[in-house]
Design an enzyme around this catalytic site. Structure first.
Site, PDB file in Angstrom:
ATOM      1  N   LEU A  45       2.981   1.770   5.114  1.00  0.00           N
ATOM      2  CA  LEU A  45       2.976   2.025   6.568  1.00  0.00           C
ATOM      3  C   LEU A  45       3.917   1.081   7.306  1.00  0.00           C
ATOM      4  O   LEU A  45       4.640   1.480   8.218  1.00  0.00           O
ATOM      5  CB  LEU A  45       1.569   1.887   7.158  1.00  0.00           C
ATOM      6  CG  LEU A  45       0.461   2.751   6.560  1.00  0.00           C
ATOM      7  CD1 LEU A  45      -0.736   2.801   7.484  1.00  0.00           C
ATOM      8  CD2 LEU A  45       0.957   4.147   6.263  1.00  0.00           C
ATOM      9  N   LYS A  46       3.915  -0.189   6.903  1.00  0.00           N
ATOM     10  CA  LYS A  46       4.805  -1.149   7.568  1.00  0.00           C
ATOM     11  C   LYS A  46       6.249  -0.909   7.123  1.00  0.00           C
ATOM     12  O   LYS A  46       7.185  -1.048   7.905  1.00  0.00           O
ATOM     13  CB  LYS A  46       4.364  -2.580   7.285  1.00  0.00           C
ATOM     14  CG  LYS A  46       2.991  -2.854   7.896  1.00  0.00           C
ATOM     15  CD  LYS A  46       2.516  -4.236   7.655  1.00  0.00           C
ATOM     16  CE  LYS A  46       1.184  -4.484   8.329  1.00  0.00           C
ATOM     17  NZ  LYS A  46       0.041  -3.830   7.658  1.00  0.00           N
TER      18      LYS A  46
ATOM     19  N   CYS B 151      -6.073  -8.720   7.526  1.00  0.00           N
ATOM     20  CA  CYS B 151      -6.895  -8.144   8.609  1.00  0.00           C
ATOM     21  C   CYS B 151      -8.298  -8.736   8.507  1.00  0.00           C
ATOM     22  O   CYS B 151      -9.287  -8.015   8.485  1.00  0.00           O
ATOM     23  CB  CYS B 151      -6.905  -6.618   8.525  1.00  0.00           C
ATOM     24  SG  CYS B 151      -7.462  -5.958   6.956  1.00  0.00           S
TER      25      CYS B 151
ATOM     26  N   GLY C  28       0.844  -1.200   0.000  1.00  0.00           N
ATOM     27  CA  GLY C  28       0.000   0.000   0.000  1.00  0.00           C
ATOM     28  C   GLY C  28       0.876   1.244   0.000  1.00  0.00           C
ATOM     29  O   GLY C  28       1.844   1.361  -0.754  1.00  0.00           O
ATOM     30  N   ALA C  29       0.547   2.173   0.909  1.00  0.00           N
ATOM     31  CA  ALA C  29       1.337   3.407   1.012  1.00  0.00           C
ATOM     32  C   ALA C  29       2.676   3.150   1.695  1.00  0.00           C
ATOM     33  O   ALA C  29       3.553   4.007   1.672  1.00  0.00           O
ATOM     34  CB  ALA C  29       0.543   4.452   1.784  1.00  0.00           C
TER      35      ALA C  29
HETATM   36  C1  LIG Z   1      -4.180  -4.933   3.207  1.00  0.00           C
HETATM   37  S1  LIG Z   1      -3.778  -3.738   2.030  1.00  0.00           S
HETATM   38  C2  LIG Z   1      -2.112  -3.381   2.413  1.00  0.00           C
HETATM   39  C3  LIG Z   1      -1.917  -2.489   3.573  1.00  0.00           C
HETATM   40  C4  LIG Z   1      -0.483  -2.051   3.766  1.00  0.00           C
HETATM   41  N1  LIG Z   1       0.453  -3.152   3.770  1.00  0.00           N
HETATM   42  C5  LIG Z   1      -0.377  -1.266   5.065  1.00  0.00           C
HETATM   43  O1  LIG Z   1       0.270  -1.716   6.003  1.00  0.00           O
HETATM   44  O2  LIG Z   1      -0.977  -0.191   5.130  1.00  0.00           O
HETATM   45  C6  LIG Z   1      -3.636  -4.700   0.570  1.00  0.00           C
HETATM   46  C7  LIG Z   1      -2.946  -4.026  -0.596  1.00  0.00           C
HETATM   47  O3  LIG Z   1      -2.886  -4.981  -1.648  1.00  0.00           O
HETATM   48  C8  LIG Z   1      -2.851  -4.258  -2.867  1.00  0.00           C
HETATM   49  N2  LIG Z   1      -3.160  -5.224  -3.946  1.00  0.00           N
HETATM   50  C9  LIG Z   1      -4.344  -5.802  -4.234  1.00  0.00           C
HETATM   51  N3  LIG Z   1      -4.214  -6.659  -5.263  1.00  0.00           N
HETATM   52  C10 LIG Z   1      -2.916  -6.619  -5.631  1.00  0.00           C
HETATM   53  C11 LIG Z   1      -2.152  -7.277  -6.660  1.00  0.00           C
HETATM   54  N4  LIG Z   1      -2.717  -8.149  -7.498  1.00  0.00           N
HETATM   55  N5  LIG Z   1      -0.849  -6.976  -6.757  1.00  0.00           N
HETATM   56  C12 LIG Z   1      -0.265  -6.090  -5.919  1.00  0.00           C
HETATM   57  N6  LIG Z   1      -0.933  -5.442  -4.936  1.00  0.00           N
HETATM   58  C13 LIG Z   1      -2.241  -5.701  -4.799  1.00  0.00           C
HETATM   59  C14 LIG Z   1      -3.832  -3.141  -2.658  1.00  0.00           C
HETATM   60  O4  LIG Z   1      -3.566  -2.066  -3.521  1.00  0.00           O
HETATM   61  C15 LIG Z   1      -3.603  -2.800  -1.175  1.00  0.00           C
HETATM   62  O5  LIG Z   1      -2.744  -1.701  -1.045  1.00  0.00           O
END
Ligand SMILES: C[S@@+](CC[C@H](N)C(=O)[O-])C[C@H]1O[C@@H](n2cnc3c(N)ncnc32)[C@H](O)[C@@H]1O
Length: 398
Positions: free
Chosen positions: A226-227, A336, A223-224
């Protein structure tokens, strides 16, 4: 969005939430008004309260409203908000007339109905799942998998604002995992303070990697980032992958403000990536069934087939993460979500096809809802519900 007072703003937001995510809507709307914190907190209380207890509110209103679906949405939400305040013990004189006034301007002929219904409200027995305002199909699955729904009470309670400290901080109350703190006071420019709003259950997923200074970490579905900020603040060399360039752009700006170095790469992770590391986290997209407190609207949008659909995507993403993990390295899978499919189901099917990976025990400092190959964290005390699986790649030729 025209909003003259907190009640009008709560109504406008609830009408909009029907088509979007509440957290962002609320943040944006509250940023635009120069109101005292007390008024902003009241809007938040109304909007989250109504969404967290939606089924129960409709159940309480039902005996007095034979065909609620025929009412204009604004009137329906005003009734729900009036019912919420009744439920929370607000006296009639402070509760009824403001909601009557809130509908009078647009629907003068329905003001009498709102007045009468809100005055007639009375206690009413509700099935557990209605009381908790959850979809029936999910309650059934949760009872079957976790044995009871007691843990779900936590979804309807307010939570403290947790922050992760990305540099040394003083004077904040510690949270349940290292480097997590409770922030008291209004929202602020957290980056300027070296802080990042983050749920401790989410931070713990990052901590499970035990990333060391100078070590390379792959943050998959970052995502952005954060981790990624957390590992970078500990001196690790982080590469964060995600499909969404907008999120990554926002992350880049925050990393800069925080003075942290994170490399971002935009890619669909159902396809292999060209690099490997000893520490890999897959924080996979999921149904978000552990985050019903912060995202109460999600519970009403989920379909019974969603967990299995997400698990299919998670399995594909885990294949990419597995190939990107070096021999001897650690791969953490986190979601989550609190469904069997996205947690233990994904773990079982992955391990069946990957003898080169072994699950490792997790010493979890957070309340555990169920343990198996991985651990489910209970959404208690403001925590998000999470599932973690920690894997060690023992032999890449196996
Ligand atoms: C649970 S969120 C991640 C949160 C992030 N790790 C954090 O700590 O804030 C899941 C992420 O998976 C990404 N995502 C979904 N499908 C994906 C794909 N096929 N390839 C890469 N990223 C993907 C989304 O854009 C989203 O940012």
């Amino acid at each position: 969005m025209r909003a003259l007072d907190p009640r009008a703003l709560a109504l406008a937001l609830l009408l909009e939430v029907e088509g979007g995510g509440v957290q962002q809507l609320l943040d944006r709307a509250l940023d635009r008004v120069a109101w005292p914190e007390r008024d902003k907190a009241y809007v938040t209380h109304l909007v989250y309260g109504a969404l967290r207890r939606l089924r129960l509110l409709d159940h309480l209103l039902a005996p007095h409203l034979p065909r609620p679906e025929k009412l204009p949405p604004l009137v329906r939400w005003a009734l729900r908000l009036g019912a919420l305040e009744w439920l929370l013990g607000k006296p009639d004189h402070a509760r009824v007339s403001p909601w009557v006034e809130a509908v009078k301007g647009r629907y003068p002929r329905l003001a009498g109905l709102v007045n009468a219904v809100l005055r007639r409200l009375a206690p009413r027995e509700a099935p557990e799942c209605v009381r908790l305002s959850l979809p029936d199909w999910l309650c059934e699955r949760w009872r079957g998998f976790f044995g009871s729904l007691d843990f779900a009470e936590g979804f309807n309670e307010p939570a403290p604002l947790f922050v992760t400290a990305l540099r040394k901080v003083e004077g904040l109350r510690p949270g349940p995992v290292p480097d997590s703190f409770v922030f008291e006071g209004p929202k602020t420019d957290f980056s300027a303070l070296g802080l990042q709003p983050q749920n401790p259950a989410s931070l713990f997923a990052a901590q499970l990697l035990e990333a060391q200074r100078g070590e390379k970490v792959l943050d998959l579905c970052g995502g952005a980032g954060l981790k990624a900020f957390y590992w970078a603040s500990q001196g690790a060399e982080v590469v964060s992958y995600d499909l969404n360039p907008k999120r990554q752009e926002a992350g880049r700006r925050t990393a800069e403000k925080l003075g942290l170095k994170v490399a971002y790469r935009t890619q669909d992770l159902t396809l292999p990536i060209p690099e490997r590391a000893k520490k890999v986290l897959l924080d996979a997209p999921c149904t978000g069934t552990g985050t019903f407190r912060a995202h109460p609207e999600r519970r009403y949008r989920l379909a019974p087939e969603d967990p299995a659909r997400m698990a299919e995507l998670q399995r594909r993403l885990l294949e990419t993460a597995a190939s990107a993990t070096e021999e001897g390295g650690v791969l953490v899978y986190a979601v989550c979500s609190l469904t069997e499919e996205e947690g233990e189901g994904v773990a079982r099917s992955f391990l069946a096809g990957h003898p080169e990976f072994r699950p490792e025990p997790i010493a979890c400092p957070l309340p555990v809802l169920r343990e198996g190959l991985g651990v489910y964290v209970a959404p208690e005390g403001g925590l998000d519900g999470f599932y973690y699986l920690r894997l060690r790649k023992v032999d890449s030729r196996a």
